[in-house]
Design an enzyme around this catalytic site. Structure first.
Site, short mmCIF file in Angstrom:
data_model
loop_
_atom_site.label_atom_id
_atom_site.label_comp_id
_atom_site.label_asym_id
_atom_site.label_seq_id
_atom_site.Cartn_x
_atom_site.Cartn_y
_atom_site.Cartn_z
N LYS A 1 0.83 -1.08 0.09
CA LYS A 1 -0.08 -0.07 -0.07
C LYS A 1 0.85 1.34 0.04
O LYS A 1 0.38 2.38 -0.45
CB LYS A 1 -0.78 -0.08 1.11
CG LYS A 1 -2.10 -1.28 0.81
CD LYS A 1 -3.11 -1.06 2.00
CE LYS A 1 -4.04 -2.12 1.69
NZ LYS A 1 -3.74 -3.38 1.93
C1 LIG Z 1 -4.50 -4.64 1.46
C2 LIG Z 1 -3.82 -5.96 1.31
C3 LIG Z 1 -4.37 -6.98 0.56
C4 LIG Z 1 -5.23 -6.91 -0.45
O1 LIG Z 1 -5.49 -5.75 -1.28
P1 LIG Z 1 -6.76 -5.13 -1.94
O2 LIG Z 1 -6.18 -4.13 -2.85
O3 LIG Z 1 -7.54 -4.63 -0.74
O4 LIG Z 1 -7.54 -6.53 -2.78
C5 LIG Z 1 -3.42 -8.26 0.34
N1 LIG Z 1 -2.30 -8.37 1.09
C6 LIG Z 1 -1.98 -7.26 1.86
C7 LIG Z 1 -0.72 -7.56 2.87
C8 LIG Z 1 -2.71 -5.83 2.07
O5 LIG Z 1 -2.22 -5.30 2.98
#
Ligand SMILES: *Cc1c(COP(=O)(O)O)cnc(C)c1O
Length: 462
Positions: free
Chosen positions: A113
């Site tokens: 993210k």
């Molecule tokens: C947010 C997250 C996901 C999921 O991603 P999305 O975009 O919500 O589908 C998967 N793995 C980790 C470690 C995350 O932080």
């Protein structure tokens, strides 16, 4: 041709890039999508081979970011990827002859993210300017919150409020949010689930007066700029593995459908992608939807991969908009029905279109642990549990074993040390810049799952 942005629920006035970045969620409750997708030719993609990560990011993002001066955009992008601790930003690691990890955890908070939120924090600061003030608000199942806070902390013209489900994020995740000392950072632990947090955020956005008074902005994966930033690493990985001459498959640990939707966007922009594999844990609404044609909500189950403990995948609405030929009225009606019945049946045509674009697999906690253990034994690599879900689903769902499979490694193993240690006996250490995290002071407020209490808290702090 200039791109304008539409709401998936059919609101009549198209918006500009700057407007959709500030708004996050559309005022009719929909999500913003571009009215058309710029496409790259094979020759244009081939010419991207030599670009560094920030150069590639500029080549892709600038196609969507009208109204932002190119020099400013270029500087923001360069600055956003500077805090990453690996020179390649998104390095590939080979596991076997045709399986690769795309390591997306070298940013400040150790999860993918950071790719979107380091960029979005700077973009918001640029767009809002010096004379105004924003309130950033978001719900997190763990990783979004810390990444959003890292992107916004200390920026002069914004406050950030992050809601997380109390007791349902790992200690490392919680501390990455609650130990940030900047005065513009406010953490709220809600006595409820992630979906409860997300519903409160959605309700606050639906309150026009509150939204305007506070100049609310969403940094959840519903913000278009986040999707945009995530398109880049699909290109980056595929280019390293021989694109556009060779098609690559991706397995993506999926919760809110933001990350894999970015992969779908990359494909629509012309990147040859073989399979897009949706990897879910026991919270398998998307896998069931692929299998049955019905998108039906269950109860949220806690798993070893908590950032995917989600039943409603917000960004799926963006895909529905395509599956139903951009018919916003139809989407609004379908989602109204979904709110009432907790399920939604796709038309045969829409279901077929969905199956033509994606494959999906759900992975149990037991298989997650086994994948972490097997991978450690075979390669010496420690996988975080989300990445392990991706690898397990990827191995199960891949059709053509001669096409490289890229598994998105969405978090650093040290973010989820308990699961990693249980599977391997090894405790993954935090990187040096976070080594004293467990000794830092925390600051957060525990509040009931009650919108009035949360509204009051925000009012009192702005
Ligand atoms: C947010 C997250 C996901 C999921 O991603 P999305 O975009 O919500 O589908 C998967 N793995 C980790 C470690 C995350 O932080």
């Amino acid at each position: 041709m200039a791109i304008s942005y539409l709401s998936t629920r059919g609101a009549p006035t198209p918006l500009t890039f700057r407007e959709v970045v500030l708004a996050g969620l559309a005022s009719d409750g929909g999500l913003y999508v571009p009215d058309h997708i710029p496409e790259f030719s094979m020759a244009e993609i081939a010419a991207m081979q030599a670009l560094s990560y920030p150069e590639l990011a500029f080549a892709i993002i600038s196609r969507f970011a009208e109204g932002i001066a190119p020099e400013a955009l270029e500087a923001m992008i360069a600055d956003a990827y500077k805090p990453f601790s690996h020179a390649a930003v998104a390095p590939l690691k080979q596991l076997d002859s045709q399986t690769f990890l795309l390591e997306l955890f070298h940013g400040p908070t150790l999860a993918f993210k950071d790719f979107a939120l380091q960029f979005l924090g700077r973009l918001l600061e640029h767009i809002i300017g010096k004379d105004e003030r924003l309130t950033v608000i978001g719900a997190t199942s763990g990783d979004t919150g810390s990444a959003a806070i890292a992107g916004c902390a200390g920026r002069a013209n914004m406050d950030i409020f992050i809601l997380h489900p109390a007791g349902r994020v790992s200690e490392v995740q919680r501390r990455q949010m609650t130990t940030v000392p900047d005065k513009n950072v406010h953490n709220i632990a809600v006595k409820g689930t992630f979906d409860d947090c997300q519903n409160i955020v959605k309700a606050l956005f639906a309150d026009a007066e509150f939204r305007q008074n506070h100049r609310l902005t969403a940094v959840n994966s519903i913000n278009w700029a986040r999707i945009l930033a995530q398109i880049v690493y699909y290109f980056y990985a595929a280019l390293r593995l021989g694109a556009p001459a060779r098609a690559v498959s991706f397995a993506v640990p999926t919760g809110n459908f933001g990350d894999i939707y970015a992969g779908y966007m990359a494909r629509r922009m012309g990147l040859p992608i073989d399979q897009l594999i949706i990897a879910t844990n026991r919270n398998d609404i998307l896998t069931r939807c692929l299998d049955t044609g019905t998108y039906g909500m269950g109860e949220v189950a806690q798993t070893l991969s908590p950032s995917m403990d989600i039943q409603v995948s917000s960004n799926f609405e963006r895909l529905l908009f395509d599956l139903y030929n951009h018919d916003g009225k139809a989407i609004a009606a379908m989602l109204e029905g979904f709110r009432r019945d907790r399920k939604l049946a796709l038309s045969p045509l829409a279901w077929n279109r969905l199956k033509a674009q994606f494959t999906a697999g759900a992975v149990s906690d037991e298989d997650t642990k086994k994948t972490i253990a097997d991978t450690y034994r075979a390669t010496g690599e420690l996988l975080d549990p989300h990445t392990a879900v991706g690898l397990a689903a990827g191995q199960r769902c891949r059709r053509d074993t001669s096409a490289p499979l890229v598994v998105l490694a969405t978090a650093h193993p040290a973010k989820f040390p308990d699961a990693v240690r249980a599977a391997t006996g090894v405790h993954p250490p935090l990187p040096a810049h976070l080594a004293d995290l467990l000794q830092r002071n925390e600051c957060f407020e525990v509040l009931d799952n009650d919108i009035t209490a949360i509204r009051r808290f925000i009012d009192a702090r702005r």
